[in-house]
Motif scaffolding. Structure first.
Motif, PDB file in Angstrom:
ATOM      1  N   LYS A 170     -43.118 -34.012 -33.273  1.00 50.42           N
ATOM      2  CA  LYS A 170     -42.484 -32.711 -33.111  1.00 50.42           C
ATOM      3  C   LYS A 170     -43.017 -31.752 -34.168  1.00 50.42           C
ATOM      4  N   GLU A 189     -38.297 -28.755 -36.842  1.00 42.79           N
ATOM      5  CA  GLU A 189     -37.155 -29.523 -37.325  1.00 42.79           C
ATOM      6  C   GLU A 189     -36.001 -29.250 -36.362  1.00 42.79           C
ATOM      7  N   VAL A 190     -35.433 -30.306 -35.814  1.00 44.76           N
ATOM      8  CA  VAL A 190     -34.439 -30.187 -34.748  1.00 44.76           C
ATOM      9  C   VAL A 190     -33.256 -29.315 -35.164  1.00 44.76           C
ATOM     10  N   ASN A 191     -32.701 -29.550 -36.337  1.00 43.29           N
ATOM     11  CA  ASN A 191     -31.526 -28.773 -36.742  1.00 43.29           C
ATOM     12  C   ASN A 191     -31.840 -27.298 -36.968  1.00 43.29           C
ATOM     13  N   SER A 220     -40.568 -28.520 -24.865  1.00 44.50           N
ATOM     14  CA  SER A 220     -39.989 -29.128 -26.064  1.00 44.50           C
ATOM     15  C   SER A 220     -38.465 -29.039 -26.032  1.00 44.50           C
ATOM     16  N   ILE A 221     -37.952 -27.919 -25.524  1.00 44.52           N
ATOM     17  CA  ILE A 221     -36.500 -27.777 -25.398  1.00 44.52           C
ATOM     18  C   ILE A 221     -35.963 -28.848 -24.452  1.00 44.52           C
ATOM     19  N   LYS A 247     -24.917 -29.262 -27.457  1.00 44.29           N
ATOM     20  CA  LYS A 247     -25.389 -29.729 -28.769  1.00 44.29           C
ATOM     21  C   LYS A 247     -25.212 -28.628 -29.818  1.00 44.29           C
ATOM     22  N   ARG A 267     -22.868 -28.947 -33.092  1.00 42.07           N
ATOM     23  CA  ARG A 267     -23.391 -28.710 -34.444  1.00 42.07           C
ATOM     24  C   ARG A 267     -22.569 -27.627 -35.142  1.00 42.07           C
ATOM     25  N   THR A 318     -36.346 -32.414 -25.981  1.00 42.73           N
ATOM     26  CA  THR A 318     -35.518 -32.686 -27.157  1.00 42.73           C
ATOM     27  C   THR A 318     -34.034 -32.580 -26.866  1.00 42.73           C
ATOM     28  N   PHE A 319     -33.648 -31.574 -26.089  1.00 39.67           N
ATOM     29  CA  PHE A 319     -32.226 -31.287 -25.910  1.00 39.67           C
ATOM     30  C   PHE A 319     -31.730 -31.490 -24.484  1.00 39.67           C
ATOM     31  N   LEU A 342     -28.272 -28.278 -24.184  1.00 43.70           N
ATOM     32  CA  LEU A 342     -28.596 -27.595 -25.437  1.00 43.70           C
ATOM     33  C   LEU A 342     -27.373 -26.838 -25.945  1.00 43.70           C
ATOM     34  N   LEU A 402     -31.977 -25.829 -33.522  1.00 50.26           N
ATOM     35  CA  LEU A 402     -30.614 -25.869 -32.980  1.00 50.26           C
ATOM     36  C   LEU A 402     -29.771 -24.756 -33.605  1.00 50.26           C
TER      37      LEU A 402
END
Length: 190
Positions: A5, A8-10, A43-44, A57, A61, A47-48, A54, A13
């Motif tokens: 990737k 960074e996922v967070n 990628s969205i 998630k 978060r 990943t989500f 999404l 997000l």
């Protein structure tokens, strides 16, 4: 060999939270998300999941971050009334965030239409009521809050008032009005 990737996922997000918070679920398109999050559509999805996944998630978060913020308030060891006031003041100040509360906005927009959103919002409200109830109990034990108030009833009242302020902040430009409402609400603890 799988590609790693490039984000960074967070971080992405958190960008999704900001966009959904500012625009709402319905007005936010996948193209808006691609542009604002700065990652590819594929990628969205990889990943989500889809837009709804999404969104969920992002809500989860946001709720986790809010719970952490409330816990940090307790760690300050301030008097209980000051901790509760700080919760309300954080809504009024809003410090660089979109107006209102992402969770409240989502509940208002989708609560009747989306059982998954309704469940998450309701669970969050129940946790917040429990947080407030525990603060009130602690305040009573320390003599900071009058003993004759029912912690359960007051926690429901404070939660309702806090949600109201989190909604009203979106439509009023008068910070003194919000402060007056907060002061009157918190006076039940005196």
């Amino acid at each position: 060999m799988a590609r790693s990737k490039e984000f960074e996922v967070n971080e992405v997000l958190d960008k999704a939270i900001q966009l959904f918070w500012a625009q709402g679920y319905e007005k936010t398109s996948m193209q808006d998300l691609v542009e604002y999050m700065g990652i590819h559509r594929r990628s969205i999805y990889d990943t989500f999941g889809d837009k709804h996944a999404l969104f969920m998630k992002a809500l989860e978060r946001y709720e986790t971050k809010q719970t952490t913020q409330m816990s940090l308030l307790i760690d300050t060891q301030k008097p209980i009334k000051e901790i509760i006031r700080a919760l309300f003041e954080s809504t009024i100040r809003n410090e660089g965030q979109p107006i209102g509360c992402f969770l409240v906005n989502s509940g208002v927009e989708l609560g009747l239409l989306d059982p998954e959103v309704a469940s998450l919002v309701n669970e969050s409200y129940l946790r917040t009521e429990e947080f407030l109830r525990n603060l009130i109990l602690e305040g009573q034990q320390k003599g900071e809050i009058k003993a004759d108030v029912d912690p359960v009833v007051i926690s429901h009242y404070l939660m309702n008032a806090w949600v109201g302020i989190r909604t009203l902040v979106k439509t009023t430009t008068d910070p003194q009005k919000l402060t007056n409402i907060m002061d009157m609400t918190l006076s039940v603890l005196d």
